[in-house]
Scaffold this active site. Structure first.
Site, short mmCIF file in Angstrom:
data_model
loop_
_atom_site.label_atom_id
_atom_site.label_comp_id
_atom_site.label_asym_id
_atom_site.label_seq_id
_atom_site.Cartn_x
_atom_site.Cartn_y
_atom_site.Cartn_z
N SER A 32 42.95 -64.14 -75.36
CA SER A 32 42.87 -65.19 -74.35
C SER A 32 43.15 -66.57 -74.93
O SER A 32 42.89 -66.83 -76.11
CB SER A 32 41.46 -65.18 -73.73
OG SER A 32 41.24 -66.29 -72.90
N TYR B 263 46.94 -69.74 -70.15
CA TYR B 263 46.58 -70.54 -68.97
C TYR B 263 47.45 -71.78 -68.97
O TYR B 263 47.80 -72.31 -70.04
CB TYR B 263 45.11 -70.95 -69.01
CG TYR B 263 44.14 -69.88 -68.58
CD1 TYR B 263 44.14 -69.40 -67.27
CD2 TYR B 263 43.21 -69.34 -69.47
CE1 TYR B 263 43.24 -68.44 -66.86
CE2 TYR B 263 42.31 -68.38 -69.08
CZ TYR B 263 42.33 -67.93 -67.78
OH TYR B 263 41.45 -66.96 -67.38
N THR C 250 48.58 -66.20 -66.79
CA THR C 250 47.66 -65.99 -65.68
C THR C 250 47.94 -67.03 -64.61
O THR C 250 47.91 -68.23 -64.88
CB THR C 250 46.20 -66.09 -66.15
OG1 THR C 250 45.94 -65.02 -67.08
CG2 THR C 250 45.23 -65.96 -64.99
N LYS D 143 50.32 -62.25 -64.63
CA LYS D 143 49.04 -61.66 -64.23
C LYS D 143 48.39 -62.49 -63.13
O LYS D 143 48.33 -63.72 -63.24
CB LYS D 143 48.10 -61.55 -65.43
CG LYS D 143 46.69 -61.06 -65.10
CD LYS D 143 45.85 -60.97 -66.36
CE LYS D 143 44.46 -60.48 -66.07
NZ LYS D 143 43.60 -61.51 -65.42
N HIS E 132 41.53 -61.07 -60.80
CA HIS E 132 40.68 -61.63 -61.85
C HIS E 132 39.31 -60.96 -61.89
O HIS E 132 38.30 -61.59 -62.19
CB HIS E 132 40.53 -63.15 -61.66
CG HIS E 132 40.55 -63.92 -62.95
ND1 HIS E 132 41.71 -64.35 -63.52
CD2 HIS E 132 39.56 -64.33 -63.77
CE1 HIS E 132 41.44 -65.01 -64.65
NE2 HIS E 132 40.13 -65.00 -64.82
N GLY F 24 38.83 -54.30 -68.76
CA GLY F 24 38.12 -55.53 -69.06
C GLY F 24 36.66 -55.35 -69.40
O GLY F 24 36.30 -55.09 -70.55
N ARG F 25 35.79 -55.49 -68.41
CA ARG F 25 34.36 -55.50 -68.67
C ARG F 25 33.85 -54.33 -69.52
O ARG F 25 33.00 -54.54 -70.38
CB ARG F 25 33.60 -55.56 -67.34
CG ARG F 25 33.70 -56.90 -66.61
CD ARG F 25 32.90 -56.85 -65.32
NE ARG F 25 32.88 -58.12 -64.60
CZ ARG F 25 33.68 -58.43 -63.59
NH1 ARG F 25 34.61 -57.56 -63.21
NH2 ARG F 25 33.58 -59.59 -62.98
#
Length: 368
Positions: A107, A129, A155, A232, A256, A310-311
């Site tokens: 990220s 970003y 993103t 994304k 997201h 992800g999580r």
């Protein structure tokens, strides 16, 4: 903990070891968390129609994702500040992803520099970003290129961070020792300066992101780098087509993880229309709500080339560092192989030709 047999076991274990503000930062969504719940409901509605007597045994799971070989049709999603979860943070996750043979996405808000992560030898993608000031964006792109990243993932669904009630109630801020390694500006404030009703992370993000980013910026980004470009944060199939028109090498259907517009459509509901509209011009990845190897099979049957996870990765990180992340990835691997076999699929490509049944009736899989 006892040997986990599902991702839910990792989630429960992580809930026991993480401080509540960190747990809420990871697990929470925006608003009333309607979209976060909708992601799971949409996947749960999908019913795969298996084939029989195919002779499929020991299915092959390797595939191509944005020009990179992946041993699973899966990449680790970009997630910020992973040292919140474990002292090794992104280093542990990237090492586990490399060992599993799947891409790791670092990220913009990584708490470990990209150079340290690419040095681990796995396939690394850099998530971008759109920051205020074109020079800041160019610096990040060049840094990702120089570090040896294999792709750039931009993103596009965060013009600003949505209101996330859990973080606001907790007055969430970063502890000492955790910062965005790629940014000069630290997250402002400490816990004693931010009480309930404010999120230092949310305020920092609002200050540094440029909400005016548009399609012309995406066109310039495509011209700026030769790296494969992954876009994304798309839900509308018209946006997927426009991204492909501008040279995107892959599109991620994502909301997201339910952390931006609350009430936005579930990703599994939007994937088929994007697949039809693109007609094979551009690979699609599915993000948001993936919790098992069976979910990966469903995504493939709906037309995705692969998924972002992800999580669950952070739950594994919280419970066992690198070993915990590898445990999650291995579990999803075993579940996917079993699901492919039971669905009569010899490989991931065969899964994309399955029929699925859901709320809108039967749907034919992607042609071979």
């Amino acid at each position: 903990m006892t040997a986990p047999v599902s991702v839910d076991d990792y989630a429960a274990a992580a809930a026991r070891v993480l401080p509540r503000p960190v747990r809420d930062f990871i697990d929470g969504g925006s608003g009333a968390e309607l979209t976060m719940a909708a992601n799971r409901a949409a996947l749960d509605r999908v019913a795969v129609v298996p084939r029989v007597l195919t002779g499929a045994a020991e299915p092959a799971t390797a595939t191509d994702l944005a020009g990179a070989r992946a041993e699973l049709p899966l990449a680790v999603a970009p997630m910020a500040y992973q040292r919140l979860v474990h002292p090794d943070g992104e280093t542990a996750v990237a090492a586990a992803a490399a060992a599993a043979g799947v891409p790791f996405t670092v990220s913009t808000f990584s708490s470990v520099p990209v150079e340290e992560l690419t040095a681990l030898g796995g396939v690394t993608w850099f998530q971008l970003y759109w920051l205020r000031g074109a020079r800041a964006v160019v610096r990040l792109v060049r840094r990702a290129e120089d570090a040896g990243c294999a792709a750039l993932m931009v993103t596009v669904d965060v013009p600003e961070m949505a209101r996330r009630p859990r973080d606001l109630r907790n007055g969430f801020t970063l502890p000492d020792g955790v910062r965005a390694a790629h940014l000069d500006e630290p997250v402002p404030g400490r816990a004693h300066r931010h009480g309930a009703g404010r999120s230092a992370v949310g305020e920092h993000t609002k200050e540094i992101l440029d909400p005016r980013c548009d399609w012309d910026d995406l066109r310039r980004l495509r011209q700026l780098t030769r790296l494969p470009l992954i876009v994304k944060g798309i839900l509308d199939h018209r946006d997927a087509v426009r991204a492909a028109d501008l040279g995107a090498n892959a599109v991620v259907i994502s909301n997201h993880g339910g952390r931006q517009l609350d009430g936005a459509a579930a990703t599994a509901d939007m994937l088929p229309a994007a697949c039809d509209a693109l007609a094979g011009r551009c690979p699609l990845l599915l993000d948001s709500g993936i919790r098992s190897g069976t979910d990966v099979l469903k995504a493939l049957a709906l037309g995705a080339q692969g998924v972002l996870l992800g999580r669950p990765v952070l739950w594994g990180l919280a419970t066992g560092g690198q070993d915990g992340v590898r445990g999650v990835l291995d579990l999803v691997d075993r579940e996917l192989r079993c699901a492919l076999t039971l669905a009569g699929c010899s490989d991931a490509a065969a899964a994309r030709r399955l029929r699925v049944s859901g709320r809108d009736g039967d749907r034919k899989g992607v042609p071979a």
